[in-house]
Design an enzyme around this catalytic site. Structure first.
Site, PDB file in Angstrom:
ATOM      1  N   HIS A 180      -3.925   1.223  10.042  1.00 31.29           N
ATOM      2  CA  HIS A 180      -4.034  -0.085  10.125  1.00 31.29           C
ATOM      3  C   HIS A 180      -2.747  -0.937  10.568  1.00 31.29           C
ATOM      4  O   HIS A 180      -3.040  -2.260  10.683  1.00 31.29           O
ATOM      5  CB  HIS A 180      -4.424  -0.417   8.606  1.00 31.29           C
ATOM      6  CG  HIS A 180      -3.272  -0.689   7.722  1.00 31.29           C
ATOM      7  ND1 HIS A 180      -2.485   0.680   7.127  1.00 31.29           N
ATOM      8  CD2 HIS A 180      -2.628  -1.442   7.305  1.00 31.29           C
ATOM      9  CE1 HIS A 180      -1.598   0.357   6.532  1.00 31.29           C
ATOM     10  NE2 HIS A 180      -1.562  -1.100   6.480  1.00 31.29           N
TER      11      HIS A 180
HETATM   12  C1  UD1 Z   1      -1.361  -6.252   5.047  1.00 33.41           C
HETATM   13  C2  UD1 Z   1       0.038  -6.202   5.146  1.00 33.41           C
HETATM   14  C3  UD1 Z   1       0.457  -4.643   5.086  1.00 33.41           C
HETATM   15  C4  UD1 Z   1      -0.121  -3.775   4.129  1.00 33.41           C
HETATM   16  C5  UD1 Z   1      -1.672  -3.874   4.415  1.00 33.41           C
HETATM   17  C6  UD1 Z   1      -2.339  -3.002   3.312  1.00 33.41           C
HETATM   18  C7  UD1 Z   1       0.946  -8.143   6.131  1.00 33.41           C
HETATM   19  C8  UD1 Z   1       1.902  -8.735   7.145  1.00 33.41           C
HETATM   20  N1  UD1 Z   1       0.613  -6.684   6.272  1.00 33.41           N
HETATM   21  O1  UD1 Z   1      -1.877  -5.861   6.340  1.00 33.41           O
HETATM   22  O2  UD1 Z   1       1.883  -4.602   5.095  1.00 33.41           O
HETATM   23  O3  UD1 Z   1       0.161  -2.453   4.394  1.00 33.41           O
HETATM   24  O4  UD1 Z   1      -1.938  -5.389   3.859  1.00 33.41           O
HETATM   25  O5  UD1 Z   1      -3.711  -2.824   3.437  1.00 33.41           O
HETATM   26  O6  UD1 Z   1       0.997  -8.624   5.073  1.00 33.41           O
HETATM   27  N2  UD1 Z   1      -9.461  -8.207   6.963  1.00 33.41           N
HETATM   28  C9  UD1 Z   1     -10.762  -8.329   6.610  1.00 33.41           C
HETATM   29  N3  UD1 Z   1     -11.111  -8.136   5.199  1.00 33.41           N
HETATM   30  C10 UD1 Z   1      -9.863  -8.168   4.109  1.00 33.41           C
HETATM   31  C11 UD1 Z   1      -8.673  -8.214   4.622  1.00 33.41           C
HETATM   32  C12 UD1 Z   1      -8.400  -8.053   6.166  1.00 33.41           C
HETATM   33  O7  UD1 Z   1     -11.741  -8.013   7.221  1.00 33.41           O
HETATM   34  O8  UD1 Z   1     -10.191  -8.134   3.140  1.00 33.41           O
HETATM   35  C13 UD1 Z   1      -9.092  -7.887   8.166  1.00 33.41           C
HETATM   36  C14 UD1 Z   1      -8.985  -9.139   8.917  1.00 33.41           C
HETATM   37  O9  UD1 Z   1      -9.615  -9.553  10.212  1.00 33.41           O
HETATM   38  C15 UD1 Z   1      -7.621  -9.637   9.123  1.00 33.41           C
HETATM   39  C16 UD1 Z   1      -6.787  -8.276   9.299  1.00 33.41           C
HETATM   40  O10 UD1 Z   1      -7.997  -7.575   8.599  1.00 33.41           O
HETATM   41  O11 UD1 Z   1      -7.136 -10.393   9.881  1.00 33.41           O
HETATM   42  C17 UD1 Z   1      -5.716  -8.033   8.849  1.00 33.41           C
HETATM   43  O12 UD1 Z   1      -5.476  -8.466   7.456  1.00 33.41           O
HETATM   44  P1  UD1 Z   1      -3.966  -9.044   6.871  1.00 33.41           P
HETATM   45  O13 UD1 Z   1      -4.220  -9.232   5.445  1.00 33.41           O
HETATM   46  O14 UD1 Z   1      -3.583 -10.021   7.891  1.00 33.41           O
HETATM   47  O15 UD1 Z   1      -3.027  -7.707   7.103  1.00 33.41           O
HETATM   48  P2  UD1 Z   1      -3.332  -6.109   6.736  1.00 33.41           P
HETATM   49  O16 UD1 Z   1      -3.565  -5.547   8.009  1.00 33.41           O
HETATM   50  O17 UD1 Z   1      -4.314  -5.966   5.585  1.00 33.41           O
END
Ligand code: UD1
Length: 361
Positions: free
Chosen positions: A206
């Site tokens: 991820h």
């Molecule tokens: C975040 C953390 C990472 C951690 C991970 C745990 C940061 C910079 N990164 O990464 O360190 O290892 O969480 O899982 O904070 N999305 C969904 N549904 C959700 C959440 C996310 O669809 O419930 C998708 C969205 O397109 C979003 C993307 O995932 O833009 C990334 O989500 P984000 O919360 O920005 O970062 P993670 O990759 O989850």
């Protein structure tokens, strides 16, 4: 002492549940905690299901910020949390790990003059291009209490010139692992997923450095296709990765079992029973280690260098998909019979953290 714990991402719910559970033992009667959920993760499989499965009360406040670019997400959390401070009136704000939720809450605490505690302090990948590394460095710099999961993390903070506030407490993820490893859903996980003990690979992906780099993501899926020719591969997919492969037109080999994000106890069960774990998650690297399962970290560096030094984790090799697959399959063969060393405390990191906080209040 009123602790406001700020969480937002999946692994933070697991860590916060450990402290909440420890408080329920009644050993720290002068401490109470309130959970604030930033809403960084919001899908049911990434958020709500964790609160239910972990037996956590619903968060007192949900800032519902959702996804966004780093600045927008971090800023929205800051504005939302700052606005809640008059109602919450924390004596201390406690944050976990290295997400944008961690950074935002740390900045709010520091600017409001509220004491700040960082659990998982002192970890470094030494790669500033990684958003989490920036979040860690800034959060540590602002924190009054630096709760380190291992000696190595404390040494790092001292090298950076920190003189006070450092406490080696052990890893709350180890506490959590011990609590959940015999959970019925952990024990039933292999049967549920139709795999046999020590005969499958558990894989997660991820990190932005993998999902946002098309060539690298394609290479990793080539490697997984090779592994899947030798043993079943279970790949629970983070929504970010699901979106990336759809966008890039990568079609994972049919032999790879693509799953929804898994409940926590199932992850623990599978991590402990797999022949090998291959992952870019910091948490899963250690869950493999705790479960005496060899791990290949699908990155060029790791913050959990002690697991590599102990021989239970290795970084993926440079090279093509076949080289990466070879490393994963070799790790699966080279499982040691000796248990992993105890590098992350005695299983009561939460008690240590609460004892330190109680002492200083
Ligand atoms: C975040 C953390 C990472 C951690 C991970 C745990 C940061 C910079 N990164 O990464 O360190 O290892 O969480 O899982 O904070 N999305 C969904 N549904 C959700 C959440 C996310 O669809 O419930 C998708 C969205 O397109 C979003 C993307 O995932 O833009 C990334 O989500 P984000 O919360 O920005 O970062 P993670 O990759 O989850």
């Amino acid at each position: 002492m009123h602790i406001v714990t700020v969480v937002g991402a999946r692994p933070q719910f697991v860590k916060a549940a450990v402290l909440t559970r420890r408080l329920l033992t009644g050993d720290f009667p002068t401490i109470r905690d309130t959970i604030v959920h930033t809403g960084q993760h919001y899908d049911h499989t990434m958020s709500g299901s964790f609160f239910t499965d972990l037996g956590m009360p619903a968060p007192a406040v949900n800032l519902s910020v959702g996804s966004g670019a780093h600045g927008a997400q971090t800023g929205a959390i800051m504005a939302g949390l700052e606005a809640e401070l008059p109602n919450l009136r924390p004596d201390l704000i406690l944050v976990y790990g290295d997400t944008n939720s961690t950074l935002a809450a740390a900045l709010v605490a520091a600017k409001a003059g509220i004491a700040l505690a960082h659990v998982e302090a002192g970890l470094r990948s030494f790669r500033r291009a990684m958003p989490e590394e920036i979040n860690r460095v800034v959060t540590d710099r602002l924190s009054d209490y630096l709760f380190c999961p291992s000696e190595k993390a404390a040494v790092q903070l001292r090298q950076e010139g920190r003189g006070s506030g450092i406490h080696v407490c052990g890893d709350v993820m180890y506490d959590s692992f011990l609590y959940y490893r015999n959970h019925p859903n952990a024990r039933a996980a292999t049967i549920k997923h139709g795999v046999q003990s020590r005969q499958f690979a558990l894989v997660t992906l991820h990190r932005a450095e993998n999902t946002d780099n098309p060539a690298r993501l394609a290479l990793l899926f080539d490697a997984l296709a090779d592994v899947a020719r030798q043993m079943p591969v279970l790949l629970p997919l983070h929504p970010r990765t699901r979106q990336a492969i759809a966008r890039l037109g990568i079609s994972p080999a049919d032999a790879i079992s693509i799953l929804e994000p898994l409940p926590y106890a199932e992850t623990i069960g599978l991590a402990g029973e797999a022949a090998v774990v291959a992952t870019d998650s910091g948490g899963l690297q250690k869950e493999a280690f705790f479960g005496a399962t060899p791990c290949v970290t699908l990155r060029d560096e790791t913050e959990w260098g002690e697991t590599v030094e102990a021989g239970w984790n290795r970084l993926m090799p440079q090279g093509d998909g076949a080289a990466i697959a070879g490393s994963i399959l070799q790790a699966a063969q080279n499982r040691s019979d000796a248990p992993p060393p105890q590098l992350f405390g005695n299983g009561d990191a939460a008690g240590e953290i609460l004892m330190q906080l109680q002492r200083y209040q």
